[in-house]
Scaffold this active site. Structure first.
Site, PDB file in Angstrom:
ATOM      1  N   ILE A   7       0.718  -1.283   0.029  1.00  0.00           N
ATOM      2  CA  ILE A   7      -0.036   0.119   0.028  1.00  0.00           C
ATOM      3  C   ILE A   7       0.916   1.247  -0.013  1.00  0.00           C
ATOM      4  O   ILE A   7       0.609   2.137  -0.691  1.00  0.00           O
ATOM      5  CB  ILE A   7      -1.090  -0.140   1.133  1.00  0.00           C
TER       6      ILE A   7
ATOM      7  N   ASP B 278      12.986   2.717  11.278  1.00  0.00           N
ATOM      8  CA  ASP B 278      12.491   1.883  12.230  1.00  0.00           C
ATOM      9  C   ASP B 278      11.277   2.509  13.101  1.00  0.00           C
ATOM     10  O   ASP B 278      11.567   3.490  13.965  1.00  0.00           O
ATOM     11  CB  ASP B 278      13.335   1.156  13.026  1.00  0.00           C
TER      12      ASP B 278
ATOM     13  N   ARG C 239       2.451  11.770  16.406  1.00  0.00           N
ATOM     14  CA  ARG C 239       2.808  12.701  17.260  1.00  0.00           C
ATOM     15  C   ARG C 239       3.913  13.731  16.789  1.00  0.00           C
ATOM     16  O   ARG C 239       3.681  14.975  16.736  1.00  0.00           O
ATOM     17  CB  ARG C 239       3.449  12.177  18.232  1.00  0.00           C
TER      18      ARG C 239
ATOM     19  N   TYR D 120      -3.552  -8.509  16.583  1.00  0.00           N
ATOM     20  CA  TYR D 120      -3.745  -7.460  15.600  1.00  0.00           C
ATOM     21  C   TYR D 120      -5.159  -6.611  15.704  1.00  0.00           C
ATOM     22  O   TYR D 120      -4.951  -5.446  15.348  1.00  0.00           O
ATOM     23  CB  TYR D 120      -4.075  -8.304  14.250  1.00  0.00           C
TER      24      TYR D 120
ATOM     25  N   LYS E 159      -5.122  -2.657  15.945  1.00  0.00           N
ATOM     26  CA  LYS E 159      -5.937  -1.908  15.037  1.00  0.00           C
ATOM     27  C   LYS E 159      -7.154  -0.920  15.706  1.00  0.00           C
ATOM     28  O   LYS E 159      -7.275   0.217  15.035  1.00  0.00           O
ATOM     29  CB  LYS E 159      -6.454  -2.359  13.796  1.00  0.00           C
TER      30      LYS E 159
ATOM     31  N   VAL F 116      -5.770  -7.080   1.482  1.00  0.00           N
ATOM     32  CA  VAL F 116      -5.197  -6.426   0.296  1.00  0.00           C
ATOM     33  C   VAL F 116      -4.057  -7.084  -0.266  1.00  0.00           C
ATOM     34  O   VAL F 116      -3.419  -7.975   0.248  1.00  0.00           O
ATOM     35  CB  VAL F 116      -4.687  -5.179   0.659  1.00  0.00           C
TER      36      VAL F 116
ATOM     37  N   THR G 180      -1.192  -7.956  -1.055  1.00  0.00           N
ATOM     38  CA  THR G 180       0.183  -7.628  -0.848  1.00  0.00           C
ATOM     39  C   THR G 180       1.054  -8.660  -0.367  1.00  0.00           C
ATOM     40  O   THR G 180       0.383  -9.589  -0.149  1.00  0.00           O
ATOM     41  CB  THR G 180       0.105  -6.591   0.257  1.00  0.00           C
TER      42      THR G 180
END
Length: 273
Positions: free
Chosen positions: A16, A66, A128, A174, A178, A207, A209
């Site tokens: 993406i 990173d 941030r 996961y 999210k 997706v 990928t």
């Protein structure tokens, strides 16, 4: 799409993120900075963006990052502000997939914290720092020809998931990350709306990928559930997610902030799927 400024894309080396870097270049962006843990992938994406650029003054740069390390994220932004100048669009596509699918009682502790470290901690560091930088930038009209559409200091897009809004069996690590990404996005949006900064979250399902291919290899049986779960009968292409990211970044979305933008082929329409 009225893309005229500079974009920074974390996790831009593949999937993406790479499609997003390419679309910014095709949409007349002035510059794209591709940051990725894999520097070679970032350099390849930046070179592809250069070839596709429509702005004759377009610049593309590649940096290693990173996102789990604050100093690494900050160094990317330091480079952007000194080398590129204004940052109009910031996108965080860096993420970590599921390696094991287990009930909560059997969840792998190390994997749980690794997923939070990249998906949540990384998003926090990026959002941030981006908000702090954008807050100090000049306020510009979203669209010069339509001053009534307000002004902007920048736009940020995070990468959530349909699991930012729901849940799925065996994917607790996961799903948790999210959900948190969406909460972070909404809070940043309301905190900085008065500063002219919009913050939105794209929430795709599966997706096409390399990350999805890896999940299918790591989690037996999951591939057989992908297509049947989507009413449109296929999984998304990365370019389709990039379309939404660039739209949300652009002044065409000037009245959109704090939004979970669902891109799932109808998968979340029915609880029976």
């Amino acid at each position: 799409m009225d893309i005229t400024g500079n974009a920074v894309i974390f996790g831009g080396g593949g999937g993406i993120g790479r499609s997003t870097a390419l679309l910014f270049a095709q949409s007349n962006a002035s510059a794209v900075v591709v940051a990725d843990l894999n520097l070679e992938a970032a350099e390849s994406a930046a070179a592809e963006a250069k070839r596709a650029a429509t702005n004759p003054k377009f610049r593309a740069e590649a940096l290693r990052v990173d996102v789990t390390i604050q100093e690494s994220v900050d160094s990317v932004f330091d480079h952007v502000t000194t080398s590129i100048g204004r940052m109009d669009y910031c996108v965080n596509c860096a993420g970590f997939p599921v390696k094991t699918a287990r009930q909560t009682a059997d969840a792998d502790v190390a994997e749980f914290f690794r997923v939070q470290d990249i998906n949540l901690r990384g998003t926090f560091f990026v959002v941030r720092a981006a908000c702090a930088i954008m807050r100090s930038q000049d306020l510009l009209p979203n669209l010069a020809e339509f001053p009534e559409r307000g002004s902007t200091r920048g736009s940020i897009v995070t990468l959530g998931s349909v699991l930012s809004l729901g849940a799925s069996p065996y994917l607790m690590q996961y799903t948790t990350s999210k959900h948190a990404v969406l909460g972070l996005t909404k809070t940043a949006a309301i905190d900085h709306a008065a500063d002219g900064i919009r913050v939105n979250c794209v929430c795709p399902t599966w997706v096409d990928t390399n990350m999805t291919k890896q999940v299918c290899e790591d989690v037996p049986g999951i591939e057989e559930t992908l297509i049947p779960s989507v009413p449109l009968g296929r999984i998304a292409k990365p370019e389709e997610i990039a379309d939404a990211i660039v739209f949300l970044s652009s002044p065409r979305a000037s009245f959109v902030t704090g939004c979970p933008f669902i891109i799932d082929g109808g998968a979340s329409l029915s609880s029976n799927r």
